[in-house]
Write a protein that holds these residues in place. Structure first.
Motif, PDB file in Angstrom:
ATOM      1  N   HIS A 451     -48.367 -11.276  28.293  1.00  0.00           N
ATOM      2  CA  HIS A 451     -47.643 -12.537  28.482  1.00  0.00           C
ATOM      3  C   HIS A 451     -46.331 -12.591  27.704  1.00  0.00           C
ATOM      4  N   ARG A 452     -46.080 -11.613  26.791  1.00  0.00           N
ATOM      5  CA  ARG A 452     -44.830 -11.611  26.018  1.00  0.00           C
ATOM      6  C   ARG A 452     -43.969 -10.419  26.424  1.00  0.00           C
ATOM      7  N   PHE A 453     -43.520 -10.436  27.675  1.00  0.00           N
ATOM      8  CA  PHE A 453     -42.705  -9.357  28.220  1.00  0.00           C
ATOM      9  C   PHE A 453     -41.307  -9.343  27.637  1.00  0.00           C
ATOM     10  N   ASP A 454     -40.952 -10.366  26.828  1.00  0.00           N
ATOM     11  CA  ASP A 454     -39.624 -10.406  26.222  1.00  0.00           C
ATOM     12  C   ASP A 454     -39.566  -9.678  24.892  1.00  0.00           C
ATOM     13  N   ILE A 455     -40.701  -9.156  24.404  1.00  0.00           N
ATOM     14  CA  ILE A 455     -40.734  -8.454  23.118  1.00  0.00           C
ATOM     15  C   ILE A 455     -40.792  -6.960  23.380  1.00  0.00           C
ATOM     16  N   SER A 456     -39.763  -6.235  22.948  1.00  0.00           N
ATOM     17  CA  SER A 456     -39.748  -4.785  23.123  1.00  0.00           C
ATOM     18  C   SER A 456     -39.147  -4.051  21.934  1.00  0.00           C
ATOM     19  N   LEU A 457     -38.515  -4.785  21.009  1.00  0.00           N
ATOM     20  CA  LEU A 457     -37.841  -4.172  19.874  1.00  0.00           C
ATOM     21  C   LEU A 457     -38.339  -4.784  18.567  1.00  0.00           C
ATOM     22  N   GLU A 458     -38.056  -4.084  17.482  1.00  0.00           N
ATOM     23  CA  GLU A 458     -38.457  -4.579  16.170  1.00  0.00           C
ATOM     24  C   GLU A 458     -37.790  -5.915  15.860  1.00  0.00           C
ATOM     25  N   VAL A 459     -36.530  -6.072  16.260  1.00  0.00           N
ATOM     26  CA  VAL A 459     -35.833  -7.332  15.971  1.00  0.00           C
ATOM     27  C   VAL A 459     -36.472  -8.496  16.721  1.00  0.00           C
ATOM     28  N   ASP A 460     -37.107  -8.226  17.864  1.00  0.00           N
ATOM     29  CA  ASP A 460     -37.803  -9.290  18.590  1.00  0.00           C
ATOM     30  C   ASP A 460     -38.973  -9.815  17.759  1.00  0.00           C
ATOM     31  N   LEU A 461     -39.697  -8.916  17.115  1.00  0.00           N
ATOM     32  CA  LEU A 461     -40.814  -9.329  16.253  1.00  0.00           C
ATOM     33  C   LEU A 461     -40.301 -10.102  15.042  1.00  0.00           C
ATOM     34  N   ILE A 462     -39.180  -9.661  14.489  1.00  0.00           N
ATOM     35  CA  ILE A 462     -38.623 -10.363  13.326  1.00  0.00           C
ATOM     36  C   ILE A 462     -38.164 -11.760  13.717  1.00  0.00           C
ATOM     37  N   GLU A 463     -37.631 -11.891  14.930  1.00  0.00           N
ATOM     38  CA  GLU A 463     -37.261 -13.222  15.431  1.00  0.00           C
ATOM     39  C   GLU A 463     -38.486 -14.123  15.519  1.00  0.00           C
ATOM     40  N   GLU A 464     -39.616 -13.573  15.985  1.00  0.00           N
ATOM     41  CA  GLU A 464     -40.850 -14.368  16.063  1.00  0.00           C
ATOM     42  C   GLU A 464     -41.289 -14.812  14.680  1.00  0.00           C
ATOM     43  N   LEU A 465     -41.187 -13.928  13.696  1.00  0.00           N
ATOM     44  CA  LEU A 465     -41.550 -14.303  12.324  1.00  0.00           C
ATOM     45  C   LEU A 465     -40.654 -15.426  11.812  1.00  0.00           C
ATOM     46  N   ALA A 466     -39.363 -15.335  12.087  1.00  0.00           N
ATOM     47  CA  ALA A 466     -38.430 -16.374  11.639  1.00  0.00           C
ATOM     48  C   ALA A 466     -38.753 -17.705  12.295  1.00  0.00           C
ATOM     49  N   ARG A 467     -39.069 -17.695  13.596  1.00  0.00           N
ATOM     50  CA  ARG A 467     -39.392 -18.938  14.310  1.00  0.00           C
ATOM     51  C   ARG A 467     -40.636 -19.594  13.720  1.00  0.00           C
ATOM     52  N   LEU A 468     -41.674 -18.797  13.555  1.00  0.00           N
ATOM     53  CA  LEU A 468     -42.946 -19.364  13.111  1.00  0.00           C
ATOM     54  C   LEU A 468     -42.906 -19.768  11.637  1.00  0.00           C
ATOM     55  N   TYR A 469     -42.233 -18.984  10.834  1.00  0.00           N
ATOM     56  CA  TYR A 469     -42.117 -19.332   9.418  1.00  0.00           C
ATOM     57  C   TYR A 469     -41.268 -20.594   9.243  1.00  0.00           C
ATOM     58  N   GLY A 470     -40.261 -20.754  10.120  1.00  0.00           N
ATOM     59  CA  GLY A 470     -39.386 -21.926  10.080  1.00  0.00           C
ATOM     60  C   GLY A 470     -37.982 -21.548   9.679  1.00  0.00           C
ATOM     61  N   TYR A 471     -37.045 -21.728  10.600  1.00  0.00           N
ATOM     62  CA  TYR A 471     -35.658 -21.408  10.268  1.00  0.00           C
ATOM     63  C   TYR A 471     -35.172 -22.230   9.078  1.00  0.00           C
ATOM     64  N   ASN A 472     -35.646 -23.462   9.000  1.00  0.00           N
ATOM     65  CA  ASN A 472     -35.203 -24.340   7.918  1.00  0.00           C
ATOM     66  C   ASN A 472     -35.753 -23.924   6.562  1.00  0.00           C
ATOM     67  N   ARG A 473     -36.741 -23.032   6.543  1.00  0.00           N
ATOM     68  CA  ARG A 473     -37.319 -22.562   5.278  1.00  0.00           C
ATOM     69  C   ARG A 473     -36.697 -21.250   4.814  1.00  0.00           C
ATOM     70  N   LEU A 474     -35.900 -20.626   5.661  1.00  0.00           N
ATOM     71  CA  LEU A 474     -35.277 -19.365   5.259  1.00  0.00           C
ATOM     72  C   LEU A 474     -34.253 -19.630   4.160  1.00  0.00           C
ATOM     73  N   PRO A 475     -34.163 -18.751   3.167  1.00  0.00           N
ATOM     74  CA  PRO A 475     -33.221 -18.988   2.060  1.00  0.00           C
ATOM     75  C   PRO A 475     -31.780 -18.891   2.520  1.00  0.00           C
ATOM     76  N   VAL A 476     -30.922 -19.669   1.882  1.00  0.00           N
ATOM     77  CA  VAL A 476     -29.491 -19.645   2.168  1.00  0.00           C
ATOM     78  C   VAL A 476     -28.826 -18.755   1.131  1.00  0.00           C
ATOM     79  N   ARG A 477     -28.262 -17.671   1.578  1.00  0.00           N
ATOM     80  CA  ARG A 477     -27.582 -16.746   0.672  1.00  0.00           C
ATOM     81  C   ARG A 477     -26.217 -16.405   1.238  1.00  0.00           C
ATOM     82  N   TYR A 478     -25.244 -16.369   0.357  1.00  0.00           N
ATOM     83  CA  TYR A 478     -23.907 -15.991   0.792  1.00  0.00           C
ATOM     84  C   TYR A 478     -23.841 -14.477   0.952  1.00  0.00           C
ATOM     85  N   PRO A 479     -23.198 -14.010   2.001  1.00  0.00           N
ATOM     86  CA  PRO A 479     -23.122 -12.555   2.212  1.00  0.00           C
ATOM     87  C   PRO A 479     -22.348 -11.885   1.101  1.00  0.00           C
TER      88      PRO A 479
END
Length: 792
Positions: A451-479
């Motif tokens: 059912h998840r035919f849109d996942i084929s790369l490692e970055v796709d899995l990392i995107e899923e982790l970011a979504r579920l963990y919460g974008y608003n909870r990700l730390p803010v760091r200056y590059p």
């Protein structure tokens, strides 16, 4: 996708209120577009039963009804066309508050007392239907509050899903997401195989297996479609914006919403022989369920029998094979259609259906059997009948293949900016039903479900982790980066500097499209084959430009049509020369100008712009990097430019651009009523200059000689100046052309060029003999090479 909140909470019920759930879904990438209450705000509306009706004595369209509220019988005057004895309806009692702040009071209508109001669905803001009273099932309990009976303390939540999230176009997919977001278990309805009670089947053939690798069908006989669809199903469909039609259609729609598998029910009696999944024949006709007749193309996948097409696969069924009220025997279809095979087909026929919306985005290719079993069970429970065995046609080699994906903890930390514990990573991914196995220290192998035919790369899995963990909870760091100073040389003119130069000279920057009208392309480049776009925005934006002039001239026309009489525009951008097999993309700098030489003002004249004004602008560009002497202007020919006012610009013998007035025929074709001047330069050649060097100023006097040279009228002044420079020696510091004369005293075929030469020695004073000797050499060379003489 629109769904009922109560229906979703029947699958998964996190400890979150509606607002929190909506916000969490949006933050997870499932953007909530709207939250619509299932009904308006009202009170004291109960299930009522019409016991008797009689005609109002003084009004043809009104009836006097005796209505029971479960405790007493009340007289109510009603004008609805469907009111009749035995009907159960919403009954607003005295004191009821209806949507819009309307309060029900005892009243008299044409002399008849009315103690309440019988309501339509629109009056309660339950739906838009307003063609009569809202009819409730015959088993509705009289006297029960309508809000409780219909579970109206609910809301329809509408999601704006991106095309890659076709897995969330169902309650099952949404429940999976919510369960993963809140770490809450999901309760799926149990779907058990329905044992066949008859042996009837229809053979299925896959004649286009690449477009349809899996097709399941089942015969169901003896159904009774006069039986009503249960109220709970009608309400769930209504809150998902699907209108109830009959039990067979409602069940297939319900399974589509519940599991995500679009289905279709055919009238078995209309199928001749077996079922064939094939490509349509060119020109084949089909009348669809909406009554529209379409002419099929040979790139369209259809469901057919042995004689004719029955449906456009994944889009809409045909009218002649559709289920009608009197249908008794059905053929249920559940299939997987390759998304590429059906993408865009619905739109090409002027259609858009819930099924095509899902199949174009991709449906789980392992879902078809579960869906047909679920639909069969519901159909038998609601309409009765007997089911045959499921017939499956499968082309396994054409099913999608989902390869495992490797996930590394270090890559997660690098992209998200935080260290997620291994247990958290595994929990979040398994919540989406991804099979996660450890394959090393800080590394996992993830098997992606169908059912998840849109996942084929490692970055796709990392995107899923970011979504579920919460974008608003990700730390803010200056590059952070180590940035070395970029080497810049004074011998190069950067594009921003050239832009500022042109702005200072009265130009305004324009940005035009890289693709233009093929007809306009032909005007500027007759005989040249343009590079055409495969899928243009419109027919007048279909050719890639080989010059910036067409876009600039169109912008100039736009300004002239709006009473702007003095226009100067420039643009920097790419031109596209050649075809795809040998395409060159070259950065260019171009300009267009027309109107008066100076802006309108009391101190300025009204002289019109001419060739030499725009040549001065070009020389300012060429000289910005200090290499003006490296460029030469020679008479040129260009199909878009005036034959007598065209200059080709060269550098070391290489063509770097053109300058001139638009050809009179071109201005006429474009509808321009004034002279227009243009220039275009290769940016790579323009910005390369020379490094400035220091020369000590001489303390000794200059020596100047002025000469009026008579040459043939077709001799360019640049040729005269070039001969002078060649013979003037190393101490020549300045050379000016300060006058051009033709007229009285001069041969009609010749012209006079007045030049000023200045010499200066760095360490001594030049004497007359030295200067005279040099000038004599110059005059001799001019005479021999250009037939030049001194003017007397």
């Amino acid at each position: 996708m629109k769904f009922s909140e109560q229906w979703l909470r029947g699958w998964v019920s996190p400890q979150a209120n509606r607002d929190e759930l909506v916000a969490r879904l949006s933050m997870a990438g499932l953007e909530v577009d709207a939250v619509i209450p299932a009904a308006g705000a009202f009170s004291k509306v109960v299930v009522g039963e019409v016991l008797a009706t009689e005609q109002h004595p003084d009004a043809d369209k009104l009836r006097v009804c005796q209505v029971s509220n479960g405790h007493e019988t009340l007289q109510v005057v009603c004008g609805a066309p469907n009111v009749r004895p035995g009907l159960k309806i919403p009954f607003a009692q005295i004191g009821a508050e209806l949507p819009g702040g309307f309060t029900i009071k005892k009243a008299k209508l044409r002399g008849a007392e009315s103690n309440g109001m019988l309501c339509s669905a629109a009056e309660l803001k339950i739906s838009e239907e307003n063609d009569g009273l809202m009819e409730l099932p015959a088993d509705a309990p009289v006297g029960e509050d309508i809000r409780q009976y219909l579970h109206l303390d609910d809301a329809s939540i509408e999601l704006g899903l991106t095309p890659n999230r076709g897995d969330c176009l169902s309650l099952a997919g949404l429940a999976r997401e919510v369960g993963a977001l809140y770490n809450t278990p999901v309760t799926r309805p149990e779907v058990l195989p329905v044992a066949p009670t008859i042996e009837d089947t229809r053979p299925v053939e896959l004649l286009a297996p690449a477009a349809c690798p899996r097709y399941l069908g089942r015969v169901v006989k003896g159904v009774d479609l006069s039986r009503p669809t249960p109220l709970w199903m009608i309400e769930r469909l209504r809150r998902s914006d699907i209108r109830s039609i009959d039990a067979a259609v409602d069940i297939t729609n319900y399974v589509m919403l519940e599991l995500g598998q679009p289905m279709h029910a055919f009238d078995l009696g209309e199928i001749r022989g077996g079922v064939r999944v094939r490509m349509a024949e060119e020109g084949e006709k089909l009348v669809l369920l909406d009554g529209q007749e379409v002419t099929l193309r040979d790139d369209t996948l259809v469901i057919a029998d042995h004689e004719r097409a029955l449906a456009i696969a994944g889009i809409m069924g045909g009218e002649h094979s559709g289920v009608a009220h009197g249908s008794r025997d059905l053929f249920l279809e559940s299939a997987f259609f390759e998304p590429v095979a059906v993408a865009g087909k619905a739109r090409s026929y002027g259609l858009h259906t819930d099924a095509s919306h899902r199949f174009e985005r991709g449906v789980d290719y392992n879902l078809a059997r579960e869906a047909i079993e679920r639909a069969t069970a519901l159909l038998l429970a609601i309409t009765g009948g007997d089911a045959g065995p499921v017939v499956e046609a499968l082309s396994a080699e054409h099913l999608p293949h989902v390869a495992p994906v490797t996930l590394r903890a270090e890559r997660v930390a690098q992209m998200l900016g935080l260290e997620l514990p291994a247990e958290e990573i595994e929990r979040l991914l398994t919540g989406l039903e991804l099979a996660v196995t450890t394959s090393g220290a800080g590394q996992w192998t993830v098997q992606v479900p169908s059912h998840r035919f849109d996942i084929s790369l490692e970055v796709d899995l990392i995107e899923e982790l970011a979504r579920l963990y919460g974008y608003n909870r990700l730390p803010v760091r200056y590059p952070q980066a180590r940035l070395a100073p970029q080497l810049r040389t004074e011998a190069q003119a950067e594009l921003p500097a050239l832009r500022r130069l042109l702005v200072a000279r009265g130009y305004q920057e324009a940005i035009t499209y890289s693709f233009i009208d093929p007809k306009l392309f032909e005007h500027f480049n007759p005989g040249v084959k343009p590079l055409m776009l495969a899928n243009p925005i419109s027919s007048d934006m279909a050719a890639m430009r080989v010059s910036l002039w067409p876009g600039l001239v169109s912008a100039l026309q736009h300004n002239l049509n709006r009473q702007q009489t003095r226009v100067r525009l420039f643009e920097s951008g790419l031109r596209f020369v050649g075809q795809l097999d040998a395409l060159k993309q070259e950065p260019m700098l171009a300009g267009v100008a027309c109107g008066s030489r100076l802006p309108e003002g009391w101190a300025n004249g009204s002289d019109k712009l001419d060739f030499f004004d725009i040549k001065a602008d070009v020389e300012a560009i060429l000289g910005y990097a200090g290499a003006l002497n490296a460029f030469t202007f020679v008479p040129g020919n260009h199909p878009a430019l005036h034959p007598g006012q065209t200059a080709r610009i060269e550098r070391d013998g290489k063509e770097v651009g053109y300058l001139g007035a638009l050809h009179p025929e071109l201005t006429k074709a474009l509808g321009l009523d004034r002279q227009v001047f243009v220039f275009e330069l290769l940016l790579a050649e323009v910005n390369e200059g020379r490094l400035p060097t220091f020369t000590e100023l001489s303390r000794f006097p200059e020596v100047r000689r002025d000469y009026a040279l008579v040459v043939d009228e077709d001799v360019p002044a640049e040729a005269v100046l070039a001969v002078i420079r060649e013979n003037a020696g190393e101490w020549l510091t300045d050379l000016k052309l300060f006058d051009v004369y033709q007229g009285k005293g001069i041969d009609p075929h010749r012209k006079s060029l007045a030049v000023g030469l200045t010499w200066q020695h760095p360490s001594r004073t030049l004497n007359d003999d030295e200067v005279n000797s040099t000038t004599q050499g110059i005059l001799t060379s001019l005479e021999h090479r250009l037939n030049a003489t001194l003017r007397k």
